[in-house]
Design a protein around this motif. Structure first.
Motif, PDB file in Angstrom:
ATOM      1  N   LEU A   1       0.814  -0.695   0.101  1.00 42.49           N
ATOM      2  CA  LEU A   1       0.203  -0.099   0.050  1.00 42.49           C
ATOM      3  C   LEU A   1       0.998   1.392  -0.077  1.00 42.49           C
ATOM      4  O   LEU A   1       0.119   2.231  -1.011  1.00 42.49           O
ATOM      5  N   ALA A   2       1.593   1.244   0.552  1.00 44.00           N
ATOM      6  CA  ALA A   2       2.826   2.533   0.707  1.00 44.00           C
ATOM      7  C   ALA A   2       3.775   2.963  -0.858  1.00 44.00           C
ATOM      8  O   ALA A   2       3.518   4.077  -0.906  1.00 44.00           O
ATOM      9  N   ALA A   3       4.352   1.743  -1.163  1.00 43.00           N
ATOM     10  CA  ALA A   3       4.529   2.275  -2.181  1.00 43.00           C
ATOM     11  C   ALA A   3       3.437   2.582  -3.505  1.00 43.00           C
ATOM     12  O   ALA A   3       3.431   3.508  -4.014  1.00 43.00           O
ATOM     13  N   VAL A   4       1.832   2.013  -3.593  1.00 41.13           N
ATOM     14  CA  VAL A   4       1.144   2.138  -4.342  1.00 41.13           C
ATOM     15  C   VAL A   4       1.164   4.056  -3.817  1.00 41.13           C
ATOM     16  O   VAL A   4       0.388   4.962  -4.689  1.00 41.13           O
ATOM     17  N   LEU A   5       0.221   4.527  -2.801  1.00 39.87           N
ATOM     18  CA  LEU A   5       0.193   5.226  -2.584  1.00 39.87           C
ATOM     19  C   LEU A   5       1.489   6.293  -2.987  1.00 39.87           C
ATOM     20  O   LEU A   5       0.744   7.551  -3.245  1.00 39.87           O
ATOM     21  N   HIS A   6       2.443   5.962  -3.208  1.00 39.80           N
ATOM     22  CA  HIS A   6       3.576   6.684  -3.145  1.00 39.80           C
ATOM     23  C   HIS A   6       4.204   7.224  -4.798  1.00 39.80           C
ATOM     24  O   HIS A   6       5.241   7.313  -4.872  1.00 39.80           O
ATOM     25  N   ASP A   7       3.126   6.222  -5.674  1.00 36.03           N
ATOM     26  CA  ASP A   7       3.559   6.077  -6.835  1.00 36.03           C
ATOM     27  C   ASP A   7       4.325   5.507  -7.060  1.00 36.03           C
ATOM     28  O   ASP A   7       5.329   5.726  -8.819  1.00 36.03           O
ATOM     29  N   LEU A   8       5.070   4.468  -6.137  1.00 36.00           N
ATOM     30  CA  LEU A   8       5.730   2.823  -6.781  1.00 36.00           C
ATOM     31  C   LEU A   8       5.296   1.467  -7.612  1.00 36.00           C
ATOM     32  O   LEU A   8       4.591   1.476  -6.507  1.00 36.00           O
ATOM     33  N   ARG A   9       4.529   1.854  -8.810  1.00 39.44           N
ATOM     34  CA  ARG A   9       3.642   1.350  -9.140  1.00 39.44           C
ATOM     35  C   ARG A   9       4.019  -0.283 -10.255  1.00 39.44           C
ATOM     36  O   ARG A   9       5.091   0.596 -10.883  1.00 39.44           O
ATOM     37  N   GLY A  10       3.258  -0.945 -10.251  1.00 40.38           N
ATOM     38  CA  GLY A  10       3.524  -1.196 -11.334  1.00 40.38           C
ATOM     39  C   GLY A  10       5.125  -2.054 -11.490  1.00 40.38           C
ATOM     40  O   GLY A  10       5.376  -2.970 -12.129  1.00 40.38           O
ATOM     41  N   ILE A  11       5.520  -2.699 -10.208  1.00 38.41           N
ATOM     42  CA  ILE A  11       6.130  -3.180  -9.680  1.00 38.41           C
ATOM     43  C   ILE A  11       6.126  -4.151  -8.173  1.00 38.41           C
ATOM     44  O   ILE A  11       5.024  -4.511  -8.041  1.00 38.41           O
ATOM     45  N   VAL A  12       7.244  -5.477  -8.235  1.00 40.47           N
ATOM     46  CA  VAL A  12       7.241  -5.565  -6.951  1.00 40.47           C
ATOM     47  C   VAL A  12       7.353  -5.266  -5.652  1.00 40.47           C
ATOM     48  O   VAL A  12       8.818  -4.986  -5.581  1.00 40.47           O
ATOM     49  N   VAL A  13       6.662  -5.626  -4.913  1.00 39.22           N
ATOM     50  CA  VAL A  13       7.514  -5.376  -3.229  1.00 39.22           C
ATOM     51  C   VAL A  13       7.987  -6.394  -1.985  1.00 39.22           C
ATOM     52  O   VAL A  13       6.450  -7.059  -2.136  1.00 39.22           O
ATOM     53  N   TRP A  14       9.567  -6.438  -2.288  1.00 43.02           N
ATOM     54  CA  TRP A  14      10.086  -7.770  -1.914  1.00 43.02           C
ATOM     55  C   TRP A  14      10.388  -7.482  -0.570  1.00 43.02           C
ATOM     56  O   TRP A  14      10.325  -6.742   0.256  1.00 43.02           O
ATOM     57  N   VAL A  15       9.216  -7.932   0.208  1.00 45.07           N
ATOM     58  CA  VAL A  15       9.537  -8.227   2.079  1.00 45.07           C
ATOM     59  C   VAL A  15      10.390  -9.181   3.079  1.00 45.07           C
ATOM     60  O   VAL A  15      10.542 -10.504   2.516  1.00 45.07           O
ATOM     61  N   ARG A  16      10.842  -8.841   4.054  1.00 46.03           N
ATOM     62  CA  ARG A  16      11.530 -10.801   4.552  1.00 46.03           C
ATOM     63  C   ARG A  16      10.860 -10.976   5.703  1.00 46.03           C
ATOM     64  O   ARG A  16       9.359 -10.538   5.787  1.00 46.03           O
TER      65      ARG A  16
END
Length: 240
Positions: free
Chosen positions: A225-240
């Motif tokens: 959600l943080a990525a979407v809300l800050h325009d970091l979109r169309g990517i994969v957010v990989w968490v540990r």
């Protein structure tokens, strides 16, 4: 028929089914270009949302080198903790009804419900009744015109891959899986042990249902959600 040929036939059929509806979906917008008035073009996110979401912490991504489309970023743990859903934010939770008792999907469904209660987010549930209803379920989710569609469960990956390119005005977040070739409106939040990318495609990591814990799912959801809300979109957010 080979598995690859069968997959190709399914996706071509899906695209044909939704292709006719693409113009209708685009035409439903309040302004030209498939966006609502007061909304960023092609993103489905209002300027108010950007102002009230909160700031990303150090280590979420490199602000001097924005990720390329389809890239994977590895945020530092907790770098998303200052970001929250803006007031009035509403989401659609998209899933397959047949996955309700599947342990990983059940964990994701419960995680979204818990997050929504904590963030005071309105959630509308859209479920595919069976395999033949999955494409239509994605379309129903889009018709809700929410700020974000959150998709959970492996069975919704292929239908979402087929429909999302025809609805660039709608933002999607896939949790616990990802789309092999996402358009700019599809972001994924994943981890080692998740990573299903669709039928006939290898996962981006070894699939391990035991990794679908509430704590990890919550991290992925909030980071995505943080990525979407800050325009970091169309990517994969990989968490540990």
């Amino acid at each position: 028929m080979t598995r690859l040929a069968a997959r190709t036939t399914v996706l071509l059929t899906a695209v044909a089914l939704v292709g006719a509806g693409a113009a209708v979906l685009a035409g439903c917008s309040a302004t030209p270009g498939g966006t609502d008035a007061g909304t960023d073009a092609g993103t489905g996110t209002s300027a108010t949302a950007h102002a009230t979401a909160g700031a990303l912490g150090a280590g979420f991504s490199d602000p001097t080198r924005p990720p390329a489309p389809e890239a994977t970023i590895h945020p530092e743990p907790g770098s998303w903790s200052g970001v929250h859903a803006p007031d009035g934010y509403d989401v659609v939770l998209l899933s397959d009804a047949g996955d309700a008792e599947d342990a990983p999907t059940r964990t994701l469904l419960d995680t979204v419900a818990s997050w929504a209660a904590d963030e005071d987010v309105t959630v509308t549930t859209v479920s595919a009744t069976d395999a033949d209803d999955r494409i239509a379920a994605v379309t129903r989710a889009i018709d809700e015109r929410s700020d974000l569609v959150i998709s959970v469960g492996n069975h919704m990956v292929d239908p979402l891959a087929a429909v999302s390119p025809t609805a660039l005005h709608q933002q999607f977040l896939v949790v616990g899986a990802e789309i092999a070739e996402p358009t700019s409106n599809v972001t994924a939040a994943d981890w080692t042990g998740g990573g299903f990318r669709g039928e006939g495609l290898g996962p981006s990591s070894h699939y391990d249902p035991s990794t679908f814990t509430e704590e990890r799912a919550d991290r992925a959801l909030r980071a995505g959600l943080a990525a979407v809300l800050h325009d970091l979109r169309g990517i994969v957010v990989w968490v540990r």
